[in-house]
Enzyme design. Structure first.
Site, mmCIF file in Angstrom:
data_model
loop_
_atom_site.group_PDB
_atom_site.id
_atom_site.type_symbol
_atom_site.label_atom_id
_atom_site.label_comp_id
_atom_site.label_asym_id
_atom_site.label_seq_id
_atom_site.Cartn_x
_atom_site.Cartn_y
_atom_site.Cartn_z
ATOM 1 N N CYS A 99 0.861 -1.189 0.000
ATOM 2 C CA CYS A 99 0.000 0.000 0.000
ATOM 3 C C CYS A 99 0.894 1.235 0.000
ATOM 4 C CB CYS A 99 -0.878 -0.024 1.242
ATOM 5 S SG CYS A 99 -1.685 1.555 1.561
ATOM 6 N N CYS A 103 -3.487 7.449 -1.940
ATOM 7 C CA CYS A 103 -4.784 7.541 -2.641
ATOM 8 C C CYS A 103 -5.910 8.042 -1.742
ATOM 9 C CB CYS A 103 -5.201 6.174 -3.166
ATOM 10 S SG CYS A 103 -3.862 5.077 -3.494
ATOM 11 N N THR A 190 -4.418 5.050 7.149
ATOM 12 C CA THR A 190 -3.349 4.639 6.240
ATOM 13 C C THR A 190 -2.362 5.785 6.017
ATOM 14 O OG1 THR A 190 -4.765 3.069 5.115
ATOM 15 C CG2 THR A 190 -2.932 3.937 3.845
ATOM 16 N N GLU A 256 -0.621 1.881 9.300
ATOM 17 C CA GLU A 256 -1.880 2.487 9.719
ATOM 18 C C GLU A 256 -1.691 2.984 11.159
ATOM 19 O OE1 GLU A 256 -1.816 -0.830 8.696
ATOM 20 O OE2 GLU A 256 -2.210 -0.273 6.623
ATOM 21 N N HIS A 291 -12.776 5.521 -3.504
ATOM 22 C CA HIS A 291 -11.774 4.642 -2.900
ATOM 23 C C HIS A 291 -11.977 3.188 -3.337
ATOM 24 C CE1 HIS A 291 -8.231 4.567 -0.613
ATOM 25 N NE2 HIS A 291 -8.655 3.644 0.222
ATOM 26 N N TYR A 295 -8.939 0.676 -5.549
ATOM 27 C CA TYR A 295 -8.417 -0.647 -5.255
ATOM 28 C C TYR A 295 -7.875 -1.379 -6.476
ATOM 29 C CZ TYR A 295 -9.384 -0.278 -0.313
ATOM 30 O OH TYR A 295 -9.347 0.099 1.005
ATOM 31 N N CYS A 297 -5.103 -0.783 -7.018
ATOM 32 C CA CYS A 297 -3.791 -1.066 -6.401
ATOM 33 C C CYS A 297 -3.654 -2.551 -6.094
ATOM 34 C CB CYS A 297 -3.612 -0.253 -5.124
ATOM 35 S SG CYS A 297 -4.694 -0.778 -3.773
ATOM 36 N N GLU A 445 -7.267 -5.333 4.387
ATOM 37 C CA GLU A 445 -7.756 -4.064 3.869
ATOM 38 C C GLU A 445 -8.661 -4.280 2.655
ATOM 39 O OE1 GLU A 445 -5.033 -1.100 2.509
ATOM 40 O OE2 GLU A 445 -6.501 0.463 2.876
HETATM 41 C C1 FAD Z 1 -5.698 -1.801 6.569
HETATM 42 C C2 FAD Z 1 -6.797 -0.804 6.651
HETATM 43 C C3 FAD Z 1 -6.578 0.501 6.243
HETATM 44 C C4 FAD Z 1 -7.583 1.462 6.336
HETATM 45 N N1 FAD Z 1 -7.315 2.754 5.973
HETATM 46 C C5 FAD Z 1 -8.234 3.720 6.217
HETATM 47 C C6 FAD Z 1 -7.945 5.086 5.974
HETATM 48 O O1 FAD Z 1 -6.876 5.438 5.495
HETATM 49 N N2 FAD Z 1 -8.881 6.007 6.263
HETATM 50 C C7 FAD Z 1 -10.076 5.668 6.802
HETATM 51 O O2 FAD Z 1 -10.868 6.561 7.069
HETATM 52 N N3 FAD Z 1 -10.386 4.379 7.044
HETATM 53 C C8 FAD Z 1 -9.492 3.401 6.768
HETATM 54 N N4 FAD Z 1 -9.809 2.075 7.017
HETATM 55 C C9 FAD Z 1 -11.064 1.788 7.695
HETATM 56 C C10 FAD Z 1 -12.122 1.041 6.900
HETATM 57 O O3 FAD Z 1 -12.852 1.921 6.100
HETATM 58 C C11 FAD Z 1 -12.977 0.321 7.957
HETATM 59 O O4 FAD Z 1 -12.210 -0.761 8.439
HETATM 60 C C12 FAD Z 1 -14.304 -0.152 7.431
HETATM 61 O O5 FAD Z 1 -15.144 0.931 7.152
HETATM 62 C C13 FAD Z 1 -14.994 -1.090 8.432
HETATM 63 O O6 FAD Z 1 -15.087 -0.483 9.684
HETATM 64 P P1 FAD Z 1 -14.554 -1.246 10.981
HETATM 65 O O7 FAD Z 1 -13.178 -1.680 10.738
HETATM 66 O O8 FAD Z 1 -14.830 -0.366 12.132
HETATM 67 O O9 FAD Z 1 -15.402 -2.564 11.072
HETATM 68 P P2 FAD Z 1 -16.830 -2.757 11.729
HETATM 69 O O10 FAD Z 1 -17.684 -1.581 11.409
HETATM 70 O O11 FAD Z 1 -16.680 -3.121 13.144
HETATM 71 O O12 FAD Z 1 -17.369 -3.991 10.910
HETATM 72 C C14 FAD Z 1 -17.191 -5.350 11.324
HETATM 73 C C15 FAD Z 1 -18.389 -6.162 10.816
HETATM 74 O O13 FAD Z 1 -19.586 -5.691 11.448
HETATM 75 C C16 FAD Z 1 -20.545 -5.321 10.461
HETATM 76 N N5 FAD Z 1 -21.266 -4.130 10.963
HETATM 77 C C17 FAD Z 1 -20.712 -2.973 11.411
HETATM 78 N N6 FAD Z 1 -21.672 -2.106 11.752
HETATM 79 C C18 FAD Z 1 -22.846 -2.704 11.527
HETATM 80 C C19 FAD Z 1 -24.208 -2.316 11.683
HETATM 81 N N7 FAD Z 1 -24.542 -1.119 12.160
HETATM 82 N N8 FAD Z 1 -25.152 -3.198 11.299
HETATM 83 C C20 FAD Z 1 -24.833 -4.414 10.806
HETATM 84 N N9 FAD Z 1 -23.561 -4.845 10.639
HETATM 85 C C21 FAD Z 1 -22.592 -4.001 11.001
HETATM 86 C C22 FAD Z 1 -19.738 -5.021 9.200
HETATM 87 O O14 FAD Z 1 -20.519 -5.191 8.009
HETATM 88 C C23 FAD Z 1 -18.620 -6.042 9.309
HETATM 89 O O15 FAD Z 1 -19.028 -7.284 8.824
HETATM 90 C C24 FAD Z 1 -8.839 1.090 6.859
HETATM 91 C C25 FAD Z 1 -9.070 -0.231 7.242
HETATM 92 C C26 FAD Z 1 -8.074 -1.167 7.147
HETATM 93 C C27 FAD Z 1 -8.349 -2.586 7.608
HETATM 94 S S1 SF4 Z 2 -6.025 2.469 -2.598
HETATM 95 FE FE1 SF4 Z 2 -4.551 0.839 -2.208
HETATM 96 S S2 SF4 Z 2 -2.540 1.762 -2.197
HETATM 97 FE FE2 SF4 Z 2 -4.037 3.404 -2.099
HETATM 98 S S3 SF4 Z 2 -4.215 3.843 0.073
HETATM 99 FE FE3 SF4 Z 2 -5.832 2.370 -0.380
HETATM 100 S S4 SF4 Z 2 -4.904 0.317 -0.084
HETATM 101 FE FE4 SF4 Z 2 -3.246 1.830 -0.097
#
Ligand code: FAD
Ligand code: SF4
Length: 482
Positions: A99, A103, A190, A256, A291, A295, A297, A445
């Site tokens: 990553c 982006c 990220t 992250e 976003h 992907y 990427c 991710e």
């Molecule tokens: C490696 C990585 C990089 C990331 N980078 C960024 C970033 O740069 N900027 C950023 O803003 N975010 C980033 N994210 C966050 C990403 O957008 C969130 O992980 C994603 O939106 C899911 O939220 P959560 O992790 O809190 O999971 P949760 O919301 O806890 O979800 C877990 C499970 O519960 C379910 N669930 C959650 N809420 C509900 C509900 N109300 N009703 C029913 N089911 C539900 C979901 O569908 C899922 O199956 C990143 C995530 C990862 C893993």
């Molecule tokens: S789009 Fe891909 S490379 Fe860009 S920030 Fe997200 S995971 Fe990283």
């Protein structure tokens, strides 16, 4: 001014970030061995943009100034820009195998260019002008921006105002003639400590009771009151070892962080939404669509993994077996299907009232839904081809040892023409991509980034024109000939 890798690195040294890792404050972020590979990956977005062979994809013409800028700071002006964004993502993924982080900020500025315009159209506010001034600053200085959407969210069944702790979603706690004061956190950020700026957006659609949570703004990443707590990645401590082999990817990585805002002041000229709660959902959906397109990427990282699997097969002497060939074909098929989704939503993009081009949102969601699945299957096939040694391999220190090194050398040889060390290197790269630090970006991710799978299924259900499908079916079989 466009920066090269060295200038970017130097610009980070000037930041005064409050970063914690393993319970301790990090004074020198740039040279920290765990963080440094992620800095290298962002630096590549600067360095490659200056290379003639990549310039077409990695640069664009600013619609504000007409100057050549890094595409990561660009607002998409047509579908060609959107397609180039997709190709840039794949290219960068295939050159870094990880990553490269930049982006999220690009997707944030594009989404804000539309939402600020639309809020002004409804309320006669000044957000769009403010935003463009800020954008001009980002473009002129070639800045990396962290796109901060995801709140900790506490109890997922409750809206922001019903949480037992009001800070589970970022909110405004005070307002002064000069700006607003905000409190809360953004999770999983990220590239946070490789960023000059942090652009905050709401994480879900909001109702009137949640108006104080409907805020968007940008701050310098080292603003007073912001604390970064680095996330761990599987196998991250290998970067602290003296050898290089066990890292898999020697040059690049991602990171992250949990970013905490403790009563942070935001001046008005950096506030892009303040209580216009009915626009929170639009901003979330548009950012998420961009976003989900980004992907591409994953297809780039997939290129590296497929290449590594082929090399491992050759080093094992298994490359001619028909099932191995077929598995490589399947990996390529899945990987190109991921790319197709990103190209398709870009090619079918359209112009929004602000002039910004937005991807086809239905296809962007289909693209991301595939991303939640196919990298896992590609990784499974790569592990199948690599063999068990990928997870039972002794360390580099054992290979270098006077006592056991010759035994490792002798017994871990595959094809007699290939040094054992090379076989170990390629297996470590596959381990890195499917179980190690890079698997954070390539696998988990792919599942949750830009929204968990269910978020795309909801959008696919909402955006599919079911009435049109039913109508034609009824017409063709004679239920409703009209
Ligand atoms: C490696 C990585 C990089 C990331 N980078 C960024 C970033 O740069 N900027 C950023 O803003 N975010 C980033 N994210 C966050 C990403 O957008 C969130 O992980 C994603 O939106 C899911 O939220 P959560 O992790 O809190 O999971 P949760 O919301 O806890 O979800 C877990 C499970 O519960 C379910 N669930 C959650 N809420 C509900 C509900 N109300 N009703 C029913 N089911 C539900 C979901 O569908 C899922 O199956 C990143 C995530 C990862 C893993
Ligand atoms: S789009 Fe891909 S490379 Fe860009 S920030 Fe997200 S995971 Fe990283």
């Amino acid at each position: 001014m466009r920066m090269n890798a060295k200038q970017y690195e130097e610009s980070l040294r000037k930041l005064n970030l409050n970063v914690y890792m393993f319970g301790e404050k990090i004074e020198n972020v740039v040279d920290n061995p765990i963080i440094r590979p992620s800095m290298n990956a962002v630096a590549a977005t600067y360095e490659f943009s200056l290379m003639p062979e990549y310039e077409d994809l990695l640069t664009a013409t600013s619609h504000l100034t007409g100057k050549t800028i890094n595409r990561f700071c660009h607002i998409h002006q047509n579908t060609e820009d959107l397609v180039k964004k997709t190709k840039m993502g794949r290219l960068m993924g295939s050159l870094t195998g990880c990553c490269f982080q930049r982006c999220v900020g690009m997707d944030a500025i594009n989404a804000l260019s539309m939402t600020t315009y639309d809020i002004d159209a409804k309320y006669d506010t000044q957000y769009y002008e403010r935003f463009n001034k800020y954008l001009g600053y980002v473009q002129e200085n070639d800045l990396t921006c962290d796109g901060a959407m995801t709140d900790p969210k506490g109890d997922r069944s409750l809206p922001p105002h019903k949480q037992s702790d009001p800070d589970m979603f970022m909110h405004m706690v005070d307002q002064t003639p000069d700006g607003i004061i905000v409190r809360g956190a953004k999770a999983h950020q990220t590239g946070a400590v490789n960023s000059h700026e942090i652009i905050v957006m709401p994480t879900i659609s909001m109702r009137e009771q949640d108006a104080d949570y409907a805020i968007s703004f940008a701050l310098p990443s080292d603003a007073d009151g912001i604390t970064y707590i680095m996330g761990r990645q599987s196998c991250d401590a290998r970067k602290l070892e003296s050898g290089q082999l066990d890292r898999g990817n020697r040059i690049y990585g991602g990171h992250e962080a949990l970013v905490v805002f403790d009563n942070v002041f935001v001046p008005w000229d950096r506030v892009f939404m303040c209580r216009e709660y009915e626009f929170a959902g639009q901003l979330v959906e548009q950012f998420a669509s961009y976003h989900r397109q980004s992907y591409a990427c994953k297809a780039g990282v997939g290129d590296v993994l497929i290449g590594a699997a082929q090399v491992a097969a050759e080093y094992n002497g298994a490359q001619k077996a028909s099932h191995i060939k077929d598995k490589i074909i399947e990996m390529n098929h899945l990987n190109e299907t991921l790319f197709c989704g990103s190209v398709a939503c870009a090619a079918l993009g359209h112009k929004e009232p602000s002039g910004t081009y937005l991807v086809d949102t239905l296809l962007a969601n289909v693209c991301k839904q595939n991303v939640t699945r196919f990298p896992y299957e590609i990784a499974r096939l790569a592990q199948d081809i690599a063999g068990g040694l990928m997870v039972t391999l002794p360390s580099e220190a054992d290979l270098r040892s006077k006592e056991v090194g010759p035994l490792v050398e002798k017994y871990l040889k595959g094809n007699a023409d290939v040094p054992t060390e090379d076989r170990m290197k390629i297996l470590r790269l596959i381990e890195n991509l499917t179980l190690g630090t890079a698997a954070v970006g390539y696998l988990t991710e792919s599942m949750h980034g830009a929204g968990s799978p269910q978020a795309q299924r909801i959008m696919i259900a909402r955006q599919t024109n079911m009435e049109a499908k039913k109508k034609v079916a009824k017409k063709l079989c004679g239920i409703d000939p009209e």
